[in-house]
Scaffold this motif. Structure first.
Motif, PDB file in Angstrom:
ATOM      1  N   MET A  30       0.795  -1.247  -0.104  1.00 48.90           N
ATOM      2  CA  MET A  30      -0.305   0.025   0.169  1.00 48.90           C
ATOM      3  C   MET A  30       0.946   1.249  -0.121  1.00 48.90           C
ATOM      4  O   MET A  30       1.962   1.114   0.550  1.00 48.90           O
ATOM      5  CB  MET A  30      -0.932   0.080   1.148  1.00 48.90           C
ATOM      6  N   TYR A  31       0.283   2.472  -0.679  1.00 50.49           N
ATOM      7  CA  TYR A  31       0.863   3.634  -0.727  1.00 50.49           C
ATOM      8  C   TYR A  31      -0.221   4.521  -0.393  1.00 50.49           C
ATOM      9  O   TYR A  31      -1.253   4.485  -0.996  1.00 50.49           O
ATOM     10  CB  TYR A  31       1.762   3.953  -2.080  1.00 50.49           C
ATOM     11  N   ARG A  46       3.307   7.578   3.026  1.00 54.34           N
ATOM     12  CA  ARG A  46       3.084   6.098   4.000  1.00 54.34           C
ATOM     13  C   ARG A  46       3.400   5.146   2.862  1.00 54.34           C
ATOM     14  O   ARG A  46       2.794   5.070   2.076  1.00 54.34           O
ATOM     15  CB  ARG A  46       1.901   6.107   4.740  1.00 54.34           C
ATOM     16  N   LEU A  47       4.472   4.433   3.093  1.00 57.89           N
ATOM     17  CA  LEU A  47       4.715   3.194   2.319  1.00 57.89           C
ATOM     18  C   LEU A  47       4.543   1.958   3.159  1.00 57.89           C
ATOM     19  O   LEU A  47       5.175   1.840   4.140  1.00 57.89           O
ATOM     20  CB  LEU A  47       6.121   3.275   1.758  1.00 57.89           C
ATOM     21  N   LYS A  54       5.598   2.499   6.895  1.00 56.98           N
ATOM     22  CA  LYS A  54       6.854   3.670   7.118  1.00 56.98           C
ATOM     23  C   LYS A  54       6.360   4.945   6.728  1.00 56.98           C
ATOM     24  O   LYS A  54       5.550   5.225   5.742  1.00 56.98           O
ATOM     25  CB  LYS A  54       7.825   3.322   6.436  1.00 56.98           C
ATOM     26  N   SER A  55       6.606   6.015   7.510  1.00 56.71           N
ATOM     27  CA  SER A  55       5.930   7.291   7.349  1.00 56.71           C
ATOM     28  C   SER A  55       6.990   8.309   7.437  1.00 56.71           C
ATOM     29  O   SER A  55       7.817   8.473   8.278  1.00 56.71           O
ATOM     30  CB  SER A  55       4.725   7.354   8.617  1.00 56.71           C
ATOM     31  N   TRP A  56       6.779   9.602   6.542  1.00 60.35           N
ATOM     32  CA  TRP A  56       7.353  10.665   6.249  1.00 60.35           C
ATOM     33  C   TRP A  56       6.333  11.790   6.356  1.00 60.35           C
ATOM     34  O   TRP A  56       5.459  11.756   5.447  1.00 60.35           O
ATOM     35  CB  TRP A  56       8.336  10.744   5.074  1.00 60.35           C
ATOM     36  N   ASP A  77       6.209   4.823  12.951  1.00 60.37           N
ATOM     37  CA  ASP A  77       5.485   4.013  12.097  1.00 60.37           C
ATOM     38  C   ASP A  77       4.014   3.915  12.338  1.00 60.37           C
ATOM     39  O   ASP A  77       3.654   4.147  13.537  1.00 60.37           O
ATOM     40  CB  ASP A  77       6.175   2.609  12.073  1.00 60.37           C
ATOM     41  N   HIS A  78       3.056   3.825  11.370  1.00 58.87           N
ATOM     42  CA  HIS A  78       1.731   3.603  11.549  1.00 58.87           C
ATOM     43  C   HIS A  78       0.985   2.469  11.232  1.00 58.87           C
ATOM     44  O   HIS A  78       1.881   1.536  10.181  1.00 58.87           O
ATOM     45  CB  HIS A  78       1.137   4.783  10.661  1.00 58.87           C
TER      46      HIS A  78
END
Length: 854
Positions: A30-31, A46-47, A54-56, A77-78
């Motif tokens: 998912m992106y 989020r990747l 993983k989140s930026w 992280d989410h």
């Protein structure tokens, strides 16, 4: 990092954010990007990786300009569930503010994502609704790195890169179509993330209330002005109803399709072809005006109901023609099965099952008169519903995907299955009556093909009463003309006593089946249709998806009508694809339409052919050398083989192409080199073939991996759906390497990719090793090997076509065999995705070879 930090910062009794858990990794990655209006506006990238997101945080948002490097601050992280969150976080909570699902889709890492993430340099492709193409996330070093938290998000140079375009101006939610203000002020304030999913056990729908539905709370609803006109969604004809719980099934009403536009007390009733029929159905218009709905667009069908609950089209038409007063034809009703617009909101993006709930509530709570009826449905059990409908003497059923949007066109999300064959035909003539019969003996009817020609389909002599004979005869007399309107009129005895008419009347006909010659068997007249335009009448063919273009067989025989592209066809009515009734002439006409697109890929190349002289359903065989006398319109190319020289054929123009269809050729497989320099190939081809248990997401992931690798080497490549199970990735190259050199190069590419993704890819043909993996076949690059040509038909069920695709069209939701001869207009109405194929100038260089260890 895990979810410890995420959970530590949030009180889940107060925030609507999901607590979530670490998930096992699935095939799809998912992106999402969420626009987040907290203390400072920013965009959260989020990747999905290692079971979490993983989140930026990207303060300025993404840019399509490769020259702009956007700061991306690595945050906690989410959970994966967060990827469907949209709503409002309470101000006193961490990250308090409005969150919009700004973009979503999949991402495809180049190589081992986890290893590259740990090294601080991720390269990947995005396939989102807004962002696509190649990107880089790179961790900054030194003081600027902020102890490893500061990264840079950079768009890589590719066809998706655009300097000067501000992608952030595209500022609506991809989930609900709402603005940030609409999300902030929405009554529910949180989107459940279930758009496109059907509520099932344990998954609740919104509770019923006494109040009319609030359109602002509906997923996909968009605030907009009410349109003054729209087109109805149409269903495709199939032989069998679809199975599964994602489908609902409605009765196929035998009446007139009507769109109801309501503004205050003003009501307009519009027919399928856009005619205002408000005055014709005055009682329905008056009843609709009394609905306690201020503004809306309803979709349904006006019918006459018999006492047993079935519908009576003939009675409706008698009233329509003034032969019976409306008060004496029985109960007239308007079955409403959809709603397109409601109280300031466009609902066409709202899932069907929610739209139908709105229809039901509008009728139940809006004071609907008895004539305004809810078009109910049954979930699942398609075959059972169909069997019961047929036993009750109904026309058939319409099946619809519960999660589908409303499309103003014919769509495979709506399918119709008929109990008897029944469709509209254009009247082109009539015969003299016999005995004591008044008016005429039979109607001569037909349908239009893609070339705009009226094709004769037979005589209709039953189903009339004296009133309908007189009424129809009166209309026919005013249209008489000397010349036949049919492209292939009946001849000899069948043409005696025939009067030709201008093709302006449309009749509805019920019949048993089509003969092999394309003539109706046991047809019966059901009535005239004033809501259908003659030029839109095509032959309906049962298939999935069915043909939109009305391609149809013509009668057997010889003559002008059996000539395509200057080639006279023998047995033009021979069935090549029995599932759709596609004949030799139908296939020849298809190739005539695509000639300018396919011939450049066949011209001056040796061809291997798949021939099916008796049709796909009979014996087919692979042939390199024609044993019959080669037609003069073809070119012959001598090819050195192991022991002698074989003569291959090559196409040079349309006549050559059609001459091979005349011989029963259903597949064209050209060499990867041209006749003037056979030993130097000019295209690099990879075939990606999914093994057992490979999901569509995994197949698409494999295609993206290959593309990224080839582009990393410096090769522009093109995509083709094979019409089978997989895809071809093709890179045009300048002639230089020998066959052996190119094959070795392709082998090294495949082996390198297998080393990068051993759990997904395999490059050996052994079937036992291909289970659960995508076979990356590089052997198409060997001398004498071939690959199916773009736009070639395939000798497979449902007449699929090998179709060039743009990279944007690559999706796990779309199968590699989705394009068929029958939906050729969809294939040809797109911009040519390979328009630049022959203008690309690139070579397999020594530098590329060295990178692969050659």
């Amino acid at each position: 990092m895990g979810l410890r930090e995420y959970k530590k910062k949030r009180d889940f009794s107060r925030t609507p954010e999901p607590p979530g858990e670490i998930r096992p990794e699935a095939g799809r990655r998912m992106y999402v990007i969420q626009k987040h209006e907290a203390s400072h506006l920013h965009y959260d990238l989020r990747l999905e990786m290692e079971g979490i997101l993983k989140s930026w945080a990207v303060p300025k948002g993404p840019s399509l300009d490769p020259g702009e490097k956007r700061l991306a601050v690595h945050v906690e992280d989410h959970p994966v569930e967060y990827g469907s969150f949209e709503g409002v976080i309470p101000e006193e909570e961490y990250g308090g503010g409005t969150v919009m699902l700004w973009d979503r889709g999949e991402w495809f890492p180049d190589g081992d994502a986890s290893a590259k993430y740990r090294k601080g340099h991720l390269t990947f492709r995005l396939n989102g609704e807004k962002l696509k193409g190649s990107w880089t996330l790179a961790r900054m070093g030194g003081k600027a790195g902020g102890e490893g938290k500061n990264w840079l998000l950079i768009k890589r140079s590719d066809e998706e890169a655009k300097s000067g375009k501000d992608i952030l101006k595209d500022d609506l939610s991809v989930a609900t179509g709402r603005t940030m203000d609409e999300i902030r002020t929405s009554r529910d304030r949180v989107w459940s993330g279930t758009e496109g999913e059907v509520a099932g056990p344990g998954q609740s729908e919104p509770p019923a209330t006494k109040d009319p539905p609030d359109a602002a709370t509906l997923p996909g609803a968009r605030r907009s002005e009410m349109p003054s006109e729209t087109k109805p969604q149409l269903a495709m004809l199939v032989k069998e109803p679809p199975q599964g719980e994602r489908w609902i099934h409605e009765i196929k009403y035998d009446g007139y399709r009507i769109l109801c536009f309501k503004r205050g007390k003003e009501v307009r009733l519009v027919s399928r072809n856009g005619k205002d029929w408000t005055s014709r159905f005055g009682s329905i218009a008056r009843d609709a005006s009394s609905l306690r709905m201020k503004n809306g667009i309803l979709d349904g069908e006006v019918v006459v109901l018999r006492p047993d609950g079935t519908t009576d089209f003939q009675a409706l038409q008698n009233a329509f023609e003034g032969l019976l007063p409306w008060g004496k034809i029985g109960k007239i009703g308007y079955y409403i099965f959809d709603i397109l617009y409601y109280e300031g909101y466009d609902l066409t993006r709202t899932p069907l099952f929610r739209r139908k709930k709105v229809v039901k509530e509008v009728l139940e709570k809006g004071g609907a008169p008895p004539s305004m009826l809810y078009g109910d449905h049954i979930e699942g059990r398609g075959r059972t519903v169909y069997d019961h409908a047929c036993r009750l003497g109904m026309e058939g059923i319409v099946s619809k995907r519960q999660d589908s949007r409303y499309e103003q066109r014919r769509s495979a999300n709506w399918l119709k299955t008929k109990c008897v064959q029944r469709q509209e035909f254009v009247i082109g003539g009539y015969s003299e009556p016999g005995g004591s019969r008044v008016g005429f003996g039979a109607l001569l009817v037909g349908f239009y093909n893609d070339s705009g020609e009226l094709i004769y389909a037979g005589r209709v002599g039953t189903g009339f009463n004296e009133a309908s004979l007189r009424r129809t005869m009166k209309a026919l007399e005013a249209l008489e003309q000397d010349k036949s309107p049919f492209q292939n009129p009946p001849k000899g005895r069948d043409a005696r006593g025939v009067h030709w008419v201008s093709p302006e009347l449309v009749s509805e006909v019920e019949f048993i089946e089509w003969t092999q010659e394309g003539i109706l068997r046991h047809p019966s007249f059901k009535g005239l249709r004033k809501d259908k335009r003659p030029r839109e009448i095509r032959r309906e063919i049962s298939a999935l998806p069915p043909p939109d273009d009305g391609s149809a067989p013509r009668p057997s025989g010889h003559g002008k009508g059996n000539t395509v592209g200057g080639i006279s066809l023998t047995n033009p009515g021979r069935i090549f694809y029995p599932e759709q009734g596609l004949t030799k002439i139908s296939i020849a006409q298809y190739y005539e339409r695509v000639a300018d697109l396919i011939i450049p890929h066949l011209e001056n190349r040796p061809l291997s052919l798949v021939r099916c002289p008796q049709g796909r359903q009979r014996k087919c065989f692979y042939q390199k050398h024609l044993t019959e006398q080669t037609p003069s319109v073809l070119r012959q190319i001598p090819v050195r083989e192991k022991e002698d020289v074989g003569m291959y054929v090559a196409v040079k123009d349309l006549k050559g192409l059609i001459s091979l269809v005349q011989l029963g050729v259903l597949e064209f497989h050209p060499w990867g080199s041209r006749g003037d320099r056979l030993e130097q190939p000019d295209r690099l081809i990879f075939d990606l073939d999914p093994g057992e248990s490979i999901t569509p997401h995994q197949l698409v992931q494999a295609v993206h991996l290959l593309r990224s690798f080839l582009e990393g080497l410096g090769l522009v490549c093109f995509l083709k759906a094979t019409g089978g199970k997989g895809y071809h990735v093709v890179a045009p190259i300048t002639r230089g390497p020998s066959w052996d050199e190119l094959k070795e190069f392709a082998k090294r590419v495949a082996q390198q990719l297998v080393r990068m993704e051993p759990g997904l890819l395999v490059s050996v043909m052994t079937k036992s090793k291909r289970k659960g993996k995508v076979f990356l076949d590089y052997l198409r690059n060997g001398r004498g090997s071939t690959a199916v040509a773009p736009y070639s038909t395939r000798a497979r069920l449902m007449a699929p076509v090998a179709a060039p695709l743009s990279w944007e069209e690559l999706s796990p939701e779309s199968a590699p065999d989705r394009f068929k001869v029958g939906n050729g207009p969809d294939l040809l109405s797109r911009p040519d995705p390979w328009v630049d194929f022959f203008s690309v100038r690139q070579a397999v260089t020594k530098t590329m070879m060295r990178k692969l260890g050659m």
